[in-house]
Design a protein around this motif. Structure first.
Motif, PDB file in Angstrom:
ATOM      1  N   THR A   1       2.270   4.698  -0.588  1.00 10.00           N
ATOM      2  CA  THR A   1       1.729   5.956  -1.097  1.00 10.00           C
ATOM      3  C   THR A   1       2.703   7.083  -0.793  1.00 10.00           C
ATOM      4  O   THR A   1       3.257   7.148   0.302  1.00 10.00           O
ATOM      5  CB  THR A   1       0.368   6.272  -0.440  1.00 10.00           C
ATOM      6  N   LYS A   2       2.928   7.940  -1.786  1.00  8.70           N
ATOM      7  CA  LYS A   2       3.794   9.093  -1.580  1.00  8.70           C
ATOM      8  C   LYS A   2       3.201  10.298  -2.291  1.00  8.70           C
ATOM      9  O   LYS A   2       2.940  10.262  -3.499  1.00  8.70           O
ATOM     10  CB  LYS A   2       5.207   8.817  -2.106  1.00  8.70           C
ATOM     11  N   THR A   3       2.963  11.358  -1.539  1.00  6.15           N
ATOM     12  CA  THR A   3       2.451  12.594  -2.101  1.00  6.15           C
ATOM     13  C   THR A   3       3.405  13.743  -1.783  1.00  6.15           C
ATOM     14  O   THR A   3       4.093  13.731  -0.756  1.00  6.15           O
ATOM     15  CB  THR A   3       1.052  12.929  -1.552  1.00  6.15           C
TER      16      THR A   3
ATOM     17  N   GLY B   1       0.793  -1.224   0.000  1.00 10.55           N
ATOM     18  CA  GLY B   1       0.000   0.000   0.000  1.00 10.55           C
ATOM     19  C   GLY B   1       0.824   1.272   0.000  1.00 10.55           C
ATOM     20  O   GLY B   1       0.419   2.284   0.590  1.00 10.55           O
TER      21      GLY B   1
ATOM     22  N   LEU C   1       3.068   7.989  -5.811  1.00 12.10           N
ATOM     23  CA  LEU C   1       2.785   6.562  -5.610  1.00 12.10           C
ATOM     24  C   LEU C   1       1.421   6.452  -4.960  1.00 12.10           C
ATOM     25  O   LEU C   1       1.120   7.169  -3.998  1.00 12.10           O
ATOM     26  CB  LEU C   1       3.861   5.922  -4.721  1.00 12.10           C
ATOM     27  N   ARG C   2       0.599   5.522  -5.460  1.00 14.42           N
ATOM     28  CA  ARG C   2      -0.783   5.427  -4.991  1.00 14.42           C
ATOM     29  C   ARG C   2      -1.117   3.991  -4.595  1.00 14.42           C
ATOM     30  O   ARG C   2      -1.564   3.192  -5.412  1.00 14.42           O
ATOM     31  CB  ARG C   2      -1.750   5.893  -6.080  1.00 14.42           C
ATOM     32  N   GLY C   3      -0.856   3.663  -3.358  1.00 17.55           N
ATOM     33  CA  GLY C   3      -1.217   2.339  -2.861  1.00 17.55           C
ATOM     34  C   GLY C   3      -0.492   1.211  -3.554  1.00 17.55           C
ATOM     35  O   GLY C   3      -1.058   0.129  -3.761  1.00 17.55           O
TER      36      GLY C   3
ATOM     37  N   GLY D   1       1.083   6.058 -10.601  1.00 12.99           N
ATOM     38  CA  GLY D   1       1.350   5.737  -9.206  1.00 12.99           C
ATOM     39  C   GLY D   1       1.273   4.278  -8.837  1.00 12.99           C
ATOM     40  O   GLY D   1       1.417   3.913  -7.668  1.00 12.99           O
TER      41      GLY D   1
ATOM     42  N   GLY E   1       1.314   3.487   3.920  1.00 16.09           N
ATOM     43  CA  GLY E   1       1.769   2.174   3.510  1.00 16.09           C
ATOM     44  C   GLY E   1       2.967   1.713   4.318  1.00 16.09           C
ATOM     45  O   GLY E   1       3.411   2.390   5.249  1.00 16.09           O
TER      46      GLY E   1
ATOM     47  N   PRO F   1       7.413   7.139   3.135  1.00 14.70           N
ATOM     48  CA  PRO F   1       6.154   7.182   2.390  1.00 14.70           C
ATOM     49  C   PRO F   1       5.088   7.946   3.168  1.00 14.70           C
ATOM     50  O   PRO F   1       5.164   8.060   4.391  1.00 14.70           O
ATOM     51  CB  PRO F   1       5.786   5.701   2.235  1.00 14.70           C
ATOM     52  N   SER F   2       4.118   8.472   2.453  1.00 18.52           N
ATOM     53  CA  SER F   2       3.004   9.161   3.104  1.00 18.52           C
ATOM     54  C   SER F   2       2.072   8.169   3.774  1.00 18.52           C
ATOM     55  O   SER F   2       1.405   8.490   4.765  1.00 18.52           O
ATOM     56  CB  SER F   2       2.240   9.998   2.074  1.00 18.52           C
TER      57      SER F   2
ATOM     58  N   SER G   1       0.184  13.256  -6.171  1.00 20.73           N
ATOM     59  CA  SER G   1       0.362  11.855  -5.788  1.00 20.73           C
ATOM     60  C   SER G   1       1.320  11.191  -6.768  1.00 20.73           C
ATOM     61  O   SER G   1       1.037  11.134  -7.972  1.00 20.73           O
ATOM     62  CB  SER G   1      -0.982  11.120  -5.782  1.00 20.73           C
TER      63      SER G   1
END
Length: 240
Positions: A22-24, A20, A35-37, A231, A74, A71-72, A33
């Motif tokens: 995620t990086k924003t 999961g 990376l998204r999950g 992402g 995950g 990461p934001s 965004s």
């Protein structure tokens, strides 16, 4: 082939895993965004290539996998151990043990010899100087630099410097090597030879490799090829 004692222990635990992820980033008033999950499981000894357009987030992904960027959301696990709750010191020690890094530019220390550069991760990890130099010397011999161990980076060719960087990345016998465009600064022939060396050491040592590259010909030689789009990772090519 390297001696059995130089091969890392492997089992069913992934060498590296993202769950999961995620990086924003914030750009002025808006959030971007990257990376998204995203999920990625790297089995022991696997060869995985990640391709994608410039700016798609490939380097960001490697930085998160390597614990160089948070990461934001995950989770990242190294050999089954979540890294999010670790102190900076503990994360650094574990990174030195579990991971190796190869970049487009070698990042060798100019005042140190090839042998000293290759041995540096072992010395940082607390190994005695004599043992560290012996192990680094074995790998430098393995990558064809036995006669160049006392040379400094300025006395080496571009391909030789990158081979020192490869030896440095593998000297701790890590579970996984993260390679960010490792041949991008080399001419075509040297790039092919360098990548062949990475694959050869992957086979002999058993260390997993996650390679980020723009070169689709190099990527095609991996076991799995993933394309980073919107992402997430999309299977570009997979071989059993």
């Amino acid at each position: 082939m390297l001696p059995h004692s130089m091969r890392p222990m492997t089992d069913s635990i992934p060498a590296l895993e993202a769950i999961g992820l995620t990086k924003t980033f914030r750009e002025g008033p808006r959030e971007v965004s990257v990376l998204r999950g995203l999920d990625l499981r790297v089995e022991p000894g696997a060869r995985i290539a990640v391709v994608g357009a410039s700016g798609s987030g490939k380097s960001t992904l490697l930085h998160c996998l390597g614990g160089l960027d948070r990461p934001s959301a995950g989770e990242v696990r190294w050999a089954g151990e979540p890294i999010a709750g670790l102190s900076e010191r503990r994360r650094g020690l574990l990174r030195n043990k579990r991971l190796g890094f190869i970049y487009q530019f070698h990042h060798l220390l100019g005042e140190l010899s090839a042998l000293e550069n290759a041995a540096l991760p072992l010395l940082i990890g607390g190994m005695g100087a004599a043992e560290a130099r012996a192990r680094a010397g074995e790998l430098l011999e393995r990558v064809g630099l036995a006669a160049r161990v006392e040379h400094k980076p300025s006395e080496l060719s571009g391909g030789e410097r990158q081979r020192v960087a490869i030896a440095r990345a593998l000297v701790t016998r890590p579970n996984c090597v993260l390679a960010d465009e490792p041949t991008g600064n080399l001419d075509r022939r040297t790039a092919a030879d360098t990548y062949e060396l990475i694959l050869e050491l992957n086979r002999d040592i058993g260390t997993s490799v996650v390679l980020v590259t723009h070169d689709l010909d190099l990527a095609a030689r991996a076991d799995q090829v993933w394309r980073l789009e919107d992402g997430g990772l999309v299977a570009d090519k997979a071989r059993p």
